[in-house]
Design an enzyme around this catalytic site. Structure first.
Site, PDB file in Angstrom:
ATOM      1  N   GLU A 119      -9.825  -2.277   5.217  1.00 19.59           N
ATOM      2  CA  GLU A 119     -10.487  -2.022   6.495  1.00 19.59           C
ATOM      3  C   GLU A 119     -11.703  -2.929   6.647  1.00 19.59           C
ATOM      4  OE1 GLU A 119      -8.875  -0.203   8.416  1.00 19.59           O
ATOM      5  OE2 GLU A 119      -8.072   1.599   7.488  1.00 19.59           O
ATOM      6  N   ASN A 157      -7.759  -3.205  14.206  1.00 18.09           N
ATOM      7  CA  ASN A 157      -9.149  -3.435  13.797  1.00 18.09           C
ATOM      8  C   ASN A 157      -9.270  -4.632  12.851  1.00 18.09           C
ATOM      9  OD1 ASN A 157      -8.103  -2.477  11.411  1.00 18.09           O
ATOM     10  ND2 ASN A 157      -9.476  -0.726  11.222  1.00 18.09           N
ATOM     11  N   ASP A 189       0.824  -1.206   0.000  1.00 15.25           N
ATOM     12  CA  ASP A 189       0.000   0.000   0.000  1.00 15.25           C
ATOM     13  C   ASP A 189       0.862   1.262   0.000  1.00 15.25           C
ATOM     14  OD1 ASP A 189       0.945  -0.446   2.585  1.00 15.25           O
ATOM     15  OD2 ASP A 189      -1.015  -0.886   3.413  1.00 15.25           O
ATOM     16  N   HIS A 240      -7.491  -5.107  10.051  1.00 11.05           N
ATOM     17  CA  HIS A 240      -7.184  -4.870   8.639  1.00 11.05           C
ATOM     18  C   HIS A 240      -5.883  -5.561   8.227  1.00 11.05           C
ATOM     19  CE1 HIS A 240      -4.849  -0.798   9.328  1.00 11.05           C
ATOM     20  NE2 HIS A 240      -4.040  -1.828   9.469  1.00 11.05           N
TER      21      HIS A 240
HETATM   22  P1  PGA Z   1       2.056  -2.019  12.801  1.00 14.90           P
HETATM   23  O1  PGA Z   1       0.862  -1.967  11.739  1.00 14.90           O
HETATM   24  O2  PGA Z   1       3.002  -3.052  12.299  1.00 14.90           O
HETATM   25  O3  PGA Z   1       2.643  -0.666  12.814  1.00 14.90           O
HETATM   26  O4  PGA Z   1       1.438  -2.433  14.111  1.00 14.90           O
HETATM   27  C1  PGA Z   1       0.324  -3.143  11.279  1.00 14.90           C
HETATM   28  C2  PGA Z   1      -0.802  -2.852  10.308  1.00 14.90           C
HETATM   29  O5  PGA Z   1      -1.542  -1.876  10.497  1.00 14.90           O
HETATM   30  O6  PGA Z   1      -0.954  -3.625   9.347  1.00 14.90           O
END
Ligand code: PGA
Length: 240
Positions: free
Chosen positions: A148, A141, A65, A143
């Site tokens: 999302e 959450n 992304d 995702h």
């Molecule tokens: P993080 O993010 O590794 O910074 O916890 C993970 C994500 O949102 O996929």
């Protein structure tokens, strides 16, 4: 079905994944690695940087992304060269990957969604033979990438509006929450599910509940990572 792998520590988890990446790179003519940003995979990149005897110059990388809206700071230095037009903002995911890996390891080429029309990104991946190994983190959450809750199982690369919870989670990297982009281009669930092998990493007690929900609970768009239960070769790993 997902395979649960317990390594005990974050360091061992990263070492395990990096070793599998190295084996993949050594055994494929033109490997394709699917890379993730965020704090979780940093240890994997740290391990990869140490692999001085591994030749990555035939390896393609694709990223999951990229934010929309950080483009004004395009790197003029690259004008006329490959890479011009990719966001260079300090919080862009390109910049993150550049710091973590691209400055240190020579890859054949690296691609980000959003560089061209998002609907061509999946065709590009297919033309390279598909992703051999995809690394994933998981959001609080549920995702994966910026898919999302509510994202369709069939989704391909697309532009998304980020949820309040993701904007809040990511605001720690910005001066103020108002500076966090509100949209991103992301590979879809289907784009991710096409990877031949997936390693999902969850690190920290704050990820435990969502990890259990995603992989021990029902498969539901409310928890996008739960779709990985339908992948044929996905290893999921948690450590606190
Ligand atoms: P993080 O993010 O590794 O910074 O916890 C993970 C994500 O949102 O996929």
């Amino acid at each position: 079905m997902v395979t649960f792998k317990h390594t005990g520590t974050y360091k061992k988890m990263c070492h395990f994944i990096a070793s599998n990446i190295r084996d993949c790179v050594k055994t494929h003519d033109t490997p394709v690695l699917g890379l993730a940003t965020g704090s979780t995979p940093i240890g994997v990149y740290n391990e990869l940087r140490k692999m001085k005897n591994t030749n990555f110059s035939d390896t393609y990388t694709v990223n999951l992304d990229e934010y929309v809206g950080l483009e004004p700071e395009f790197n003029a230095r690259l004008k006329g060269k490959e890479g011009y037009g990719i966001p260079q903002h300090k919080q862009s995911y390109y910049h993150f990957m550049n710091e973590q890996l691209f400055k240190h390891i020579t890859f054949k080429r690296s691609f980000f969604p959003g560089e061209s029309q998002s609907d061509t990104f999946d065709s590009l991946i297919a033309a390279m033979g598909g992703i051999d190994i995809q690394i994933l983190g998981i959001g609080t959450n549920g995702h994966i990438a910026f898919n999302e809750p509510g994202t369709s199982r069939d989704s391909l690369t697309h532009v998304v509006d980020l949820t309040e919870s993701t904007i809040k989670d990511n605001s720690r990297f910005f001066d103020s929450i108002d500076d966090v982009p509100k949209q991103a281009t992301t590979m879809g669930i289907e784009s991710i599910m096409r990877a031949k092998k997936i390693y999902l990493m969850a690190h920290g007690k704050h990820k435990k509940d969502i990890f259990d929900k995603a992989f021990k609970g029902e498969i539901t768009p409310d928890v996008p990572a739960s779709f990985l239960q339908e992948h044929s070769n996905c290893t999921v790993m948690y450590c606190d």
